[in-house]
Design a protein around this motif. Sequence first.
Motif, PDB file in Angstrom:
ATOM      1  N   PHE A 110       0.831  -1.207   0.000  1.00 54.19           N
ATOM      2  CA  PHE A 110       0.000   0.000   0.000  1.00 54.19           C
ATOM      3  C   PHE A 110       0.864   1.255   0.000  1.00 54.19           C
ATOM      4  O   PHE A 110       0.604   2.202  -0.757  1.00 54.19           O
ATOM      5  N   ALA A 111       1.895   1.284   0.842  1.00 52.62           N
ATOM      6  CA  ALA A 111       2.778   2.451   0.889  1.00 52.62           C
ATOM      7  C   ALA A 111       3.478   2.664  -0.452  1.00 52.62           C
ATOM      8  O   ALA A 111       3.672   3.808  -0.890  1.00 52.62           O
ATOM      9  N   SER A 112       3.835   1.581  -1.118  1.00 50.87           N
ATOM     10  CA  SER A 112       4.494   1.692  -2.424  1.00 50.87           C
ATOM     11  C   SER A 112       3.543   2.263  -3.469  1.00 50.87           C
ATOM     12  O   SER A 112       3.939   3.105  -4.292  1.00 50.87           O
ATOM     13  N   ILE A 113       2.300   1.808  -3.442  1.00 50.96           N
ATOM     14  CA  ILE A 113       1.308   2.312  -4.402  1.00 50.96           C
ATOM     15  C   ILE A 113       1.094   3.809  -4.214  1.00 50.96           C
ATOM     16  O   ILE A 113       1.052   4.578  -5.186  1.00 50.96           O
ATOM     17  N   ILE A 114       0.962   4.235  -2.956  1.00 51.05           N
ATOM     18  CA  ILE A 114       0.758   5.660  -2.683  1.00 51.05           C
ATOM     19  C   ILE A 114       1.959   6.475  -3.143  1.00 51.05           C
ATOM     20  O   ILE A 114       1.810   7.549  -3.744  1.00 51.05           O
ATOM     21  N   MET A 115       3.162   5.980  -2.890  1.00 54.64           N
ATOM     22  CA  MET A 115       4.360   6.708  -3.302  1.00 54.64           C
ATOM     23  C   MET A 115       4.438   6.815  -4.822  1.00 54.64           C
ATOM     24  O   MET A 115       4.778   7.875  -5.370  1.00 54.64           O
ATOM     25  N   ILE A 116       4.109   5.737  -5.517  1.00 51.02           N
ATOM     26  CA  ILE A 116       4.150   5.754  -6.982  1.00 51.02           C
ATOM     27  C   ILE A 116       3.099   6.705  -7.541  1.00 51.02           C
ATOM     28  O   ILE A 116       3.365   7.470  -8.484  1.00 51.02           O
ATOM     29  N   LEU A 117       1.902   6.675  -6.967  1.00 55.17           N
ATOM     30  CA  LEU A 117       0.851   7.586  -7.432  1.00 55.17           C
ATOM     31  C   LEU A 117       1.231   9.042  -7.187  1.00 55.17           C
ATOM     32  O   LEU A 117       0.996   9.911  -8.033  1.00 55.17           O
ATOM     33  N   ASP A 118       1.821   9.316  -6.024  1.00 52.67           N
ATOM     34  CA  ASP A 118       2.273  10.684  -5.747  1.00 52.67           C
ATOM     35  C   ASP A 118       3.367  11.107  -6.720  1.00 52.67           C
ATOM     36  O   ASP A 118       3.442  12.268  -7.127  1.00 52.67           O
ATOM     37  N   LEU A 119       4.207  10.160  -7.083  1.00 49.58           N
ATOM     38  CA  LEU A 119       5.311  10.464  -7.989  1.00 49.58           C
ATOM     39  C   LEU A 119       4.823  10.736  -9.407  1.00 49.58           C
ATOM     40  O   LEU A 119       5.404  11.553 -10.130  1.00 49.58           O
ATOM     41  N   THR A 120       3.739  10.063  -9.794  1.00 48.06           N
ATOM     42  CA  THR A 120       3.257  10.176 -11.173  1.00 48.06           C
ATOM     43  C   THR A 120       2.091  11.141 -11.349  1.00 48.06           C
ATOM     44  O   THR A 120       1.813  11.563 -12.467  1.00 48.06           O
ATOM     45  N   THR A 121       1.408  11.479 -10.250  1.00 50.77           N
ATOM     46  CA  THR A 121       0.246  12.368 -10.375  1.00 50.77           C
ATOM     47  C   THR A 121       0.662  13.794 -10.692  1.00 50.77           C
ATOM     48  O   THR A 121       0.070  14.458 -11.548  1.00 50.77           O
ATOM     49  N   PHE A 122       1.683  14.278  -9.991  1.00 52.88           N
ATOM     50  CA  PHE A 122       2.145  15.654 -10.181  1.00 52.88           C
ATOM     51  C   PHE A 122       3.577  15.644 -10.704  1.00 52.88           C
ATOM     52  O   PHE A 122       4.368  14.764 -10.347  1.00 52.88           O
ATOM     53  N   PRO A 123       3.924  16.607 -11.530  1.00 57.40           N
ATOM     54  CA  PRO A 123       5.296  16.644 -12.066  1.00 57.40           C
ATOM     55  C   PRO A 123       6.315  16.920 -10.966  1.00 57.40           C
ATOM     56  O   PRO A 123       6.056  17.686 -10.039  1.00 57.40           O
ATOM     57  N   MET A 124       7.460  16.279 -11.079  1.00 54.85           N
ATOM     58  CA  MET A 124       8.544  16.511 -10.130  1.00 54.85           C
ATOM     59  C   MET A 124       9.117  17.911 -10.329  1.00 54.85           C
ATOM     60  O   MET A 124       9.387  18.328 -11.451  1.00 54.85           O
ATOM     61  N   ILE A 125       9.280  18.625  -9.218  1.00 60.68           N
ATOM     62  CA  ILE A 125       9.794  19.993  -9.265  1.00 60.68           C
ATOM     63  C   ILE A 125      11.272  19.971  -8.894  1.00 60.68           C
ATOM     64  O   ILE A 125      11.659  19.321  -7.916  1.00 60.68           O
ATOM     65  N   PRO A 126      12.116  20.659  -9.644  1.00 58.80           N
ATOM     66  CA  PRO A 126      13.549  20.691  -9.287  1.00 58.80           C
ATOM     67  C   PRO A 126      13.750  21.296  -7.899  1.00 58.80           C
ATOM     68  O   PRO A 126      13.143  22.312  -7.561  1.00 58.80           O
ATOM     69  N   TYR A 127      14.596  20.651  -7.113  1.00 55.75           N
ATOM     70  CA  TYR A 127      14.865  21.156  -5.765  1.00 55.75           C
ATOM     71  C   TYR A 127      15.968  22.205  -5.839  1.00 55.75           C
ATOM     72  O   TYR A 127      17.098  21.918  -6.246  1.00 55.75           O
ATOM     73  N   ILE A 128      15.626  23.427  -5.444  1.00 53.21           N
ATOM     74  CA  ILE A 128      16.579  24.536  -5.480  1.00 53.21           C
ATOM     75  C   ILE A 128      17.178  24.792  -4.104  1.00 53.21           C
ATOM     76  O   ILE A 128      18.374  25.033  -3.965  1.00 53.21           O
TER      77      ILE A 128
END
Length: 323
Positions: free
Chosen positions: A220-238
């Motif tokens: 379950f934790a893996s599914i949530i992490m994958i969905l969070d990773l793919t739902t919104f675009p990754m923002i560069p960390y400044i």
Amino acid sequence: MNIHPTYPIFPIMIFLSFVASLLPWLWIKRDNIGILFLSLWLAIACLNQFVNSVIWHGNTRNFAPVWCDISTRLMIGITVAIPGSSLCMTRRLYHIFSMRAFLLTPIQKRRALTEDLCICLGIPFLQMAIQYTVEGNRYNILEDIGCYPATYNVWPAYVLYYCWPVIIGLLIAVYSALTIRAASKQGNEIEKFLEDKTQRQHYHRLIILAVFNIFAAAPFASIIMILDLTTFPMIPYIGWEDTHLYYSRVYEFPAVVWRSDSAWNAVMEMCRWILVLCAIFFYGVFGFSGEAINAYKKAFWKVAGLVGVKMGRSSMPQEHLPQ
């Protein structure tokens, strides 16, 4: 996955889950730290969701900022508190079935208790503090969901926040597998150390819960992490300043917005309904034991006594040894 629970089905179910999560406190032995904290954190999570689902049904008004600050901190801590408590329970179960728990000295028992408390309390509060480093704004408000943490979608968020439920879930799976293996090998030896049938049945129920954890925690934790990773675009960390540039803001999302995105909708609904599923399973494992039935009888006759109904000798519940 496109789940649209109707009001008031979810508030009713989550409130019943809150009650079901707390009931085992009536009969579970107080030194069973993992189970007690699993029950407590699950109850807190259910109560938190119940309040949010009622207050923010059909609106996104920011009229309870203090509550939202508390609510979102609890949500962040609960992501590791529930699996952490399960880890303590499973680890203790492994020590019992591997015969280690019967050989501990008083000092070792106190050390084990300290370790359990650090996992069940220390890690959740540490997670609440660490998540602030990747918190893009104060919190969000989603219609029908309520207050929700605002984690900035940068790579440190996956290192500091999203990965830990997965790691704890994997540890649970390892301990659960080792427990099942030890139980199959040393089942006869364990029977000699357990005092009576009630205790044996109790540990058999814990094995059932351990098996459930294998297929629930890490996946379950893996599914949530994958969905969070793919739902919104990754923002560069400044850096820190960029991440917290708009920290004081509170963003409000109507239901039509977050439900129109299937992945976002899936994450929101899964995070809510998984609590109901866990509470049902938790109560199903512990709520129908002999100790539970005995506790129900005592509670019934205690309430009946308040209105003048006395318990007959034949109706008196038999005493069981504590778990």
